[in-house]
Design a protein around this motif. Structure first.
Motif, PDB file in Angstrom:
ATOM      1  N   ASP A  53       0.842  -1.188   0.000  1.00 19.74           N
ATOM      2  CA  ASP A  53       0.000   0.000   0.000  1.00 19.74           C
ATOM      3  C   ASP A  53       0.881   1.244   0.000  1.00 19.74           C
ATOM      4  O   ASP A  53       1.573   1.520   0.986  1.00 19.74           O
ATOM      5  CB  ASP A  53      -0.890  -0.030   1.245  1.00 19.74           C
ATOM      6  N   PRO A  54       0.884   2.042  -1.084  1.00 18.99           N
ATOM      7  CA  PRO A  54       1.756   3.218  -1.142  1.00 18.99           C
ATOM      8  C   PRO A  54       1.407   4.274  -0.101  1.00 18.99           C
ATOM      9  O   PRO A  54       2.286   4.989   0.379  1.00 18.99           O
ATOM     10  CB  PRO A  54       1.560   3.738  -2.571  1.00 18.99           C
ATOM     11  N   VAL A  55       0.125   4.407   0.255  1.00 16.93           N
ATOM     12  CA  VAL A  55      -0.271   5.382   1.274  1.00 16.93           C
ATOM     13  C   VAL A  55       0.333   4.991   2.621  1.00 16.93           C
ATOM     14  O   VAL A  55       0.917   5.814   3.333  1.00 16.93           O
ATOM     15  CB  VAL A  55      -1.809   5.473   1.385  1.00 16.93           C
ATOM     16  N   ARG A  56       0.198   3.719   2.961  1.00 24.11           N
ATOM     17  CA  ARG A  56       0.759   3.214   4.213  1.00 24.11           C
ATOM     18  C   ARG A  56       2.275   3.406   4.231  1.00 24.11           C
ATOM     19  O   ARG A  56       2.848   3.890   5.203  1.00 24.11           O
ATOM     20  CB  ARG A  56       0.410   1.730   4.369  1.00 24.11           C
ATOM     21  N   ARG A  57       2.915   3.036   3.131  1.00 25.29           N
ATOM     22  CA  ARG A  57       4.372   3.121   3.035  1.00 25.29           C
ATOM     23  C   ARG A  57       4.853   4.560   3.173  1.00 25.29           C
ATOM     24  O   ARG A  57       5.790   4.858   3.923  1.00 25.29           O
ATOM     25  CB  ARG A  57       4.818   2.549   1.691  1.00 25.29           C
TER      26      ARG A  57
ATOM     27  N   VAL B  74      -4.553   3.997  12.358  1.00 20.56           N
ATOM     28  CA  VAL B  74      -5.332   4.963  11.582  1.00 20.56           C
ATOM     29  C   VAL B  74      -6.055   4.276  10.430  1.00 20.56           C
ATOM     30  O   VAL B  74      -7.255   4.483  10.208  1.00 20.56           O
ATOM     31  CB  VAL B  74      -4.416   6.087  11.032  1.00 20.56           C
ATOM     32  N   LEU B  75      -5.332   3.443   9.692  1.00 18.12           N
ATOM     33  CA  LEU B  75      -5.918   2.804   8.514  1.00 18.12           C
ATOM     34  C   LEU B  75      -6.912   1.705   8.879  1.00 18.12           C
ATOM     35  O   LEU B  75      -7.758   1.341   8.065  1.00 18.12           O
ATOM     36  CB  LEU B  75      -4.806   2.240   7.622  1.00 18.12           C
ATOM     37  N   ARG B  76      -6.810   1.194  10.086  1.00 17.44           N
ATOM     38  CA  ARG B  76      -7.772   0.185  10.517  1.00 17.44           C
ATOM     39  C   ARG B  76      -9.178   0.774  10.542  1.00 17.44           C
ATOM     40  O   ARG B  76     -10.163   0.096  10.257  1.00 17.44           O
ATOM     41  CB  ARG B  76      -7.399  -0.339  11.907  1.00 17.44           C
ATOM     42  N   GLY B  77      -9.248   2.066  10.868  1.00 21.54           N
ATOM     43  CA  GLY B  77     -10.548   2.726  10.911  1.00 21.54           C
ATOM     44  C   GLY B  77     -10.971   3.297   9.576  1.00 21.54           C
ATOM     45  O   GLY B  77     -12.136   3.610   9.364  1.00 21.54           O
ATOM     46  N   ASN B  78      -9.998   3.447   8.655  1.00 25.52           N
ATOM     47  CA  ASN B  78     -10.321   3.998   7.339  1.00 25.52           C
ATOM     48  C   ASN B  78      -9.346   3.428   6.322  1.00 25.52           C
ATOM     49  O   ASN B  78      -8.421   4.108   5.871  1.00 25.52           O
ATOM     50  CB  ASN B  78     -10.242   5.527   7.362  1.00 25.52           C
TER      51      ASN B  78
END
Length: 200
Positions: free
Chosen positions: A148-152, A175-179
């Protein structure tokens, strides 16, 4: 200074390859993994290089990616780490794992590398920690992030801000767990920073 070779693979030995560049064969010393990747290839190759002198003889060290050669150049700046040891380190641990261990101050991971004892592990962390943070985007890219480029990118930004790799991964994951569909890196970083401040 020779910084890049573009040519055709000719043959390889245990830790060297020979690249034909317009009829001239360059012998290049590389990591075990790089030699395996190049062995038998028939397509043109590009190799990032660094020329060093060992025992009075010039030795051309080669790398398949920019991050590898940049990490190599950082390693040889460390006291008592020469080109041969730096290449041996890169043969045993991936760039992301090495960067993560240095950023997190993980002596145990570094000490498991052949040729690196406890004192050398401490030296790597002490001498490269700040430099690694400044180049986090280059080295941390590739750390486990599910592709995932956003996560990275969010993790890299947090590391560059001074947080450890573990803190960056945990906060971005929260953060990404919720969105999980968020595509705004800046928003993810802001939310992760809020979580990190709450936990401090």
């Amino acid at each position: 200074m020779i910084s890049l070779l573009s040519g055709t693979f000719l043959w390889c030995s245990e830790n060297t390859v020979v690249i034909d560049v317009h009829g001239i064969g360059f012998e290049v010393t590389m990591t075990d993994a790089a030699v395996r990747d190049l062995a038998g290839t028939t397509t043109p190759v590009k190799i990032h290089t660094h020329l060093a002198v060992r025992d009075g003889e010039p030795v051309l060290y080669g790398f398949l990616t920019r991050s590898e050669v940049e990490m190599f150049l950082l390693l040889i700046q460390v006291n008592r780490v020469g080109p041969a040891l730096a290449l041996r380190i890169l043969s045993q641990i991936s760039i992301p794992d090495l960067a993560g261990a240095i950023l997190d101050g993980d002596e145990a991971v570094l000490s498991r590398i052949s040729g690196i004892g406890s004192k050398s592990a401490k030296r790597l962390i002490l001498e490269l920690g700040d430099k690694m943070k400044k180049r986090a985007a280059l080295f941390v890219t590739g750390l486990p992030s599910g592709g995932d480029p956003v996560r990275r990118d969010a993790e890299s930004a947090l590391v560059a801000l001074g947080f450890s790799h573990k803190e960056a991964v945990a906060s971005v994951e929260a953060v990404l767990r919720g969105n999980s569909r968020s595509s705004d890196v800046a928003a993810v970083v802001r939310a992760a920073l809020s979580l990190l401040r709450e936990g401090s």
